[in-house]
Design a protein around this motif. Structure first.
Motif, PDB file in Angstrom:
ATOM      1  N   VAL A  10       0.866  -1.183   0.000  1.00 40.60           N
ATOM      2  CA  VAL A  10       0.000   0.000   0.000  1.00 40.60           C
ATOM      3  C   VAL A  10       0.905   1.236   0.000  1.00 40.60           C
ATOM      4  CG1 VAL A  10      -1.808   1.244   1.217  1.00 40.60           C
ATOM      5  CG2 VAL A  10      -1.750  -1.270   1.294  1.00 40.60           C
ATOM      6  N   ILE A  11       0.817   1.986  -1.107  1.00 39.67           N
ATOM      7  CA  ILE A  11       1.751   3.077  -1.321  1.00 39.67           C
ATOM      8  C   ILE A  11       1.186   4.419  -0.818  1.00 39.67           C
ATOM      9  CG2 ILE A  11       3.073   4.346  -3.084  1.00 39.67           C
ATOM     10  CD1 ILE A  11       3.941   1.430  -2.994  1.00 39.67           C
ATOM     11  N   ASP A  12       1.834   5.011   0.149  1.00 37.29           N
ATOM     12  CA  ASP A  12       1.707   6.432   0.517  1.00 37.29           C
ATOM     13  C   ASP A  12       0.262   6.934   0.715  1.00 37.29           C
ATOM     14  OD1 ASP A  12       4.423   6.203   0.100  1.00 37.29           O
ATOM     15  OD2 ASP A  12       4.563   7.696  -1.495  1.00 37.29           O
ATOM     16  N   SER A 120       9.995   5.124  -5.620  1.00 34.75           N
ATOM     17  CA  SER A 120       9.791   3.679  -5.572  1.00 34.75           C
ATOM     18  C   SER A 120       9.928   3.155  -4.155  1.00 34.75           C
ATOM     19  CB  SER A 120      10.819   3.002  -6.476  1.00 34.75           C
ATOM     20  OG  SER A 120      10.882   1.615  -6.229  1.00 34.75           O
ATOM     21  N   ALA A 121       9.158   2.130  -3.842  1.00 36.32           N
ATOM     22  CA  ALA A 121       9.282   1.451  -2.552  1.00 36.32           C
ATOM     23  C   ALA A 121      10.544   0.596  -2.495  1.00 36.32           C
ATOM     24  CB  ALA A 121       8.059   0.565  -2.324  1.00 36.32           C
ATOM     25  N   PHE A 122      11.207   0.384  -3.655  1.00 36.27           N
ATOM     26  CA  PHE A 122      12.368  -0.506  -3.722  1.00 36.27           C
ATOM     27  C   PHE A 122      13.694   0.230  -3.834  1.00 36.27           C
ATOM     28  CE2 PHE A 122       8.773  -3.041  -4.994  1.00 36.27           C
ATOM     29  CZ  PHE A 122       8.995  -4.231  -4.326  1.00 36.27           C
ATOM     30  N   PHE A 123      13.755   1.306  -4.641  1.00 36.48           N
ATOM     31  CA  PHE A 123      14.990   2.051  -4.857  1.00 36.48           C
ATOM     32  C   PHE A 123      14.708   3.542  -4.819  1.00 36.48           C
ATOM     33  CE2 PHE A 123      15.670  -1.953  -7.147  1.00 36.48           C
ATOM     34  CZ  PHE A 123      16.870  -2.360  -6.598  1.00 36.48           C
ATOM     35  N   GLU A 124      15.712   4.293  -4.388  1.00 34.64           N
ATOM     36  CA  GLU A 124      15.600   5.750  -4.448  1.00 34.64           C
ATOM     37  C   GLU A 124      15.671   6.177  -5.916  1.00 34.64           C
ATOM     38  OE1 GLU A 124      17.374   7.776  -1.238  1.00 34.64           O
ATOM     39  OE2 GLU A 124      17.048   6.080   0.086  1.00 34.64           O
ATOM     40  N   VAL A 144       4.571 -12.735  -5.213  1.00 35.83           N
ATOM     41  CA  VAL A 144       3.454 -12.134  -5.948  1.00 35.83           C
ATOM     42  C   VAL A 144       2.990 -10.887  -5.200  1.00 35.83           C
ATOM     43  CG1 VAL A 144       1.130 -12.513  -6.842  1.00 35.83           C
ATOM     44  CG2 VAL A 144       2.765 -14.429  -6.751  1.00 35.83           C
ATOM     45  N   LEU A 145       2.970  -9.752  -5.921  1.00 40.88           N
ATOM     46  CA  LEU A 145       2.642  -8.481  -5.268  1.00 40.88           C
ATOM     47  C   LEU A 145       1.431  -7.831  -5.908  1.00 40.88           C
ATOM     48  CD1 LEU A 145       6.212  -6.854  -5.112  1.00 40.88           C
ATOM     49  CD2 LEU A 145       5.105  -8.314  -3.395  1.00 40.88           C
ATOM     50  N   THR A 146       0.566  -7.291  -5.080  1.00 39.64           N
ATOM     51  CA  THR A 146      -0.473  -6.376  -5.541  1.00 39.64           C
ATOM     52  C   THR A 146      -0.156  -5.016  -4.957  1.00 39.64           C
ATOM     53  OG1 THR A 146      -2.101  -8.152  -5.569  1.00 39.64           O
ATOM     54  CG2 THR A 146      -2.943  -5.897  -5.636  1.00 39.64           C
ATOM     55  N   LEU A 147      -0.161  -3.983  -5.814  1.00 37.68           N
ATOM     56  CA  LEU A 147       0.119  -2.623  -5.374  1.00 37.68           C
ATOM     57  C   LEU A 147      -1.126  -1.761  -5.511  1.00 37.68           C
ATOM     58  CD1 LEU A 147       3.034  -3.731  -5.903  1.00 37.68           C
ATOM     59  CD2 LEU A 147       3.650  -1.412  -6.563  1.00 37.68           C
ATOM     60  N   ALA A 148      -1.295  -0.850  -4.557  1.00 43.92           N
ATOM     61  CA  ALA A 148      -2.395   0.110  -4.613  1.00 43.92           C
ATOM     62  C   ALA A 148      -1.969   1.333  -3.823  1.00 43.92           C
ATOM     63  CB  ALA A 148      -3.659  -0.493  -4.016  1.00 43.92           C
ATOM     64  N   GLY A 149      -2.657   2.464  -4.063  1.00 43.52           N
ATOM     65  CA  GLY A 149      -2.376   3.661  -3.273  1.00 43.52           C
ATOM     66  C   GLY A 149      -2.137   4.887  -4.127  1.00 43.52           C
ATOM     67  N   VAL A 156       3.364   4.665  -7.134  1.00 39.86           N
ATOM     68  CA  VAL A 156       2.853   3.332  -7.481  1.00 39.86           C
ATOM     69  C   VAL A 156       3.555   2.829  -8.742  1.00 39.86           C
ATOM     70  CG1 VAL A 156       0.821   1.981  -8.146  1.00 39.86           C
ATOM     71  CG2 VAL A 156       0.615   3.741  -6.360  1.00 39.86           C
ATOM     72  N   ASN A 157       3.646   3.701  -9.738  1.00 38.68           N
ATOM     73  CA  ASN A 157       4.294   3.360 -11.009  1.00 38.68           C
ATOM     74  C   ASN A 157       5.752   2.939 -10.806  1.00 38.68           C
ATOM     75  OD1 ASN A 157       5.239   3.511 -13.748  1.00 38.68           O
ATOM     76  ND2 ASN A 157       5.582   5.711 -13.521  1.00 38.68           N
ATOM     77  N   TYR A 158       6.540   3.770 -10.138  1.00 38.09           N
ATOM     78  CA  TYR A 158       7.966   3.446  -9.936  1.00 38.09           C
ATOM     79  C   TYR A 158       8.120   2.148  -9.143  1.00 38.09           C
ATOM     80  CZ  TYR A 158       9.971   7.815 -11.749  1.00 38.09           C
ATOM     81  OH  TYR A 158      10.385   8.847 -12.560  1.00 38.09           O
ATOM     82  N   SER A 159       7.260   1.962  -8.155  1.00 42.18           N
ATOM     83  CA  SER A 159       7.352   0.752  -7.333  1.00 42.18           C
ATOM     84  C   SER A 159       7.010  -0.484  -8.159  1.00 42.18           C
ATOM     85  CB  SER A 159       6.384   0.845  -6.146  1.00 42.18           C
ATOM     86  OG  SER A 159       6.690   1.953  -5.330  1.00 42.18           O
ATOM     87  N   ALA A 160       5.968  -0.367  -8.977  1.00 42.89           N
ATOM     88  CA  ALA A 160       5.514  -1.513  -9.775  1.00 42.89           C
ATOM     89  C   ALA A 160       6.566  -1.910 -10.809  1.00 42.89           C
ATOM     90  CB  ALA A 160       4.190  -1.183 -10.453  1.00 42.89           C
ATOM     91  N   VAL A 161       7.136  -0.910 -11.478  1.00 43.31           N
ATOM     92  CA  VAL A 161       8.136  -1.202 -12.519  1.00 43.31           C
ATOM     93  C   VAL A 161       9.390  -1.818 -11.884  1.00 43.31           C
ATOM     94  CG1 VAL A 161       9.683  -0.129 -14.212  1.00 43.31           C
ATOM     95  CG2 VAL A 161       7.250   0.485 -14.161  1.00 43.31           C
ATOM     96  N   ASP A 162       9.831  -1.269 -10.753  1.00 37.25           N
ATOM     97  CA  ASP A 162      11.002  -1.850 -10.072  1.00 37.25           C
ATOM     98  C   ASP A 162      10.707  -3.279  -9.627  1.00 37.25           C
ATOM     99  OD1 ASP A 162      12.675   0.314 -10.374  1.00 37.25           O
ATOM    100  OD2 ASP A 162      12.403   1.080  -8.327  1.00 37.25           O
TER     101      ASP A 162
END
Ligand code: VGL
Ligand code: ZN
Length: 201
Positions: A10-12, A120-124, A144-149, A156-162
């Protein structure tokens, strides 16, 4: 209940990204109800929290003569300059009070280094400095990840792509996400996520 290999990220979902906040996303608070419902289905829930020190380099106010929403070249690439938001310890940095944050097993704070932003939730935003989330998920056997927020087109975009590049199976729930949509950023984000193999539902 989903299997133990699945996690919800859950992003931000923070007050500054909701109506009335410093960097309000239209309808940002509308994600709270669907996110709360989704959390019940996942054995692992991780929340991210945008968490900037005062005077952060992503704030327009930190650069004389720069307007919010303009773009500036940083050593790590172009960076949108935002209004001051999600300053550590402030009301705006808190999760939306309706969010059932107590359901989360982990909270990843990001954007705390003064000189680099972290969408991103993974990288700066240097695409190199890890937040530690990958290790947390992998050591727990999650695949397996589901992202929302918030916001669909930035964090959300940067986190999903990473996450997809790291080899996770990634879905973004668009009903439980809302976008800033700055100069076509939503379309670019959707194209980028699809190109990276992220499923949008
Ligand atoms: C975000 C802009 C600046 C986000 C965070 O959560 O999408 N956007 N900081
Ligand atoms: Zn931020």
């Amino acid at each position: 209940m989903r299997p133990d290999t699945h996690a919800l990220i859950v992003i931000d979902v923070q007050l500054d990204f909701c109506p009335g906040g410093a960097l309000a996303v239209a309808g940002g608070d509308e994600v709270v109800a669907p996110v709360n419902r989704m959390m019940r289905d996942y054995p692992t829930v991780v929340l991210t929290q945008d968490w900037h020190p005062p005077g952060h380099s992503s704030f327009a106010s930190s650069h004389a003569g720069r307007a919010p929403m303009s773009t500036m070249d940083m050593p790590y690439g172009p960076q949108v300059l935002w209004p001051d938001h999600c300053v550590q310890g402030t009301e705006g940095a808190r999760f939306h009070p309706g969010l059932e944050a107590d359901r989360a097993q982990a909270v990843i704070r990001k954007g705390f280094r003064p000189e680099v932003d972290s969408y991103s939730a993974f990288f700066e935003n240097d695409h190199a400095t890890p937040t530690g989330l990958e290790g947390y998920l992998r050591t727990r056997g999650i695949e397996v990840l589901t992202l929302a927020g918030l916001a669909t087109d930035f964090c959300v975009n940067y986190s999903a792509v990473d996450a997809a590049r790291l080899g996770f199976d990634v879905t973004v729930d668009t009903e439980a996400s809302r976008a800033i949509d700055l100069g076509g950023s939503l379309k670019a984000a959707v194209d980028g996520m699809c190109g990276a193999g992220v499923a949008l539902v």
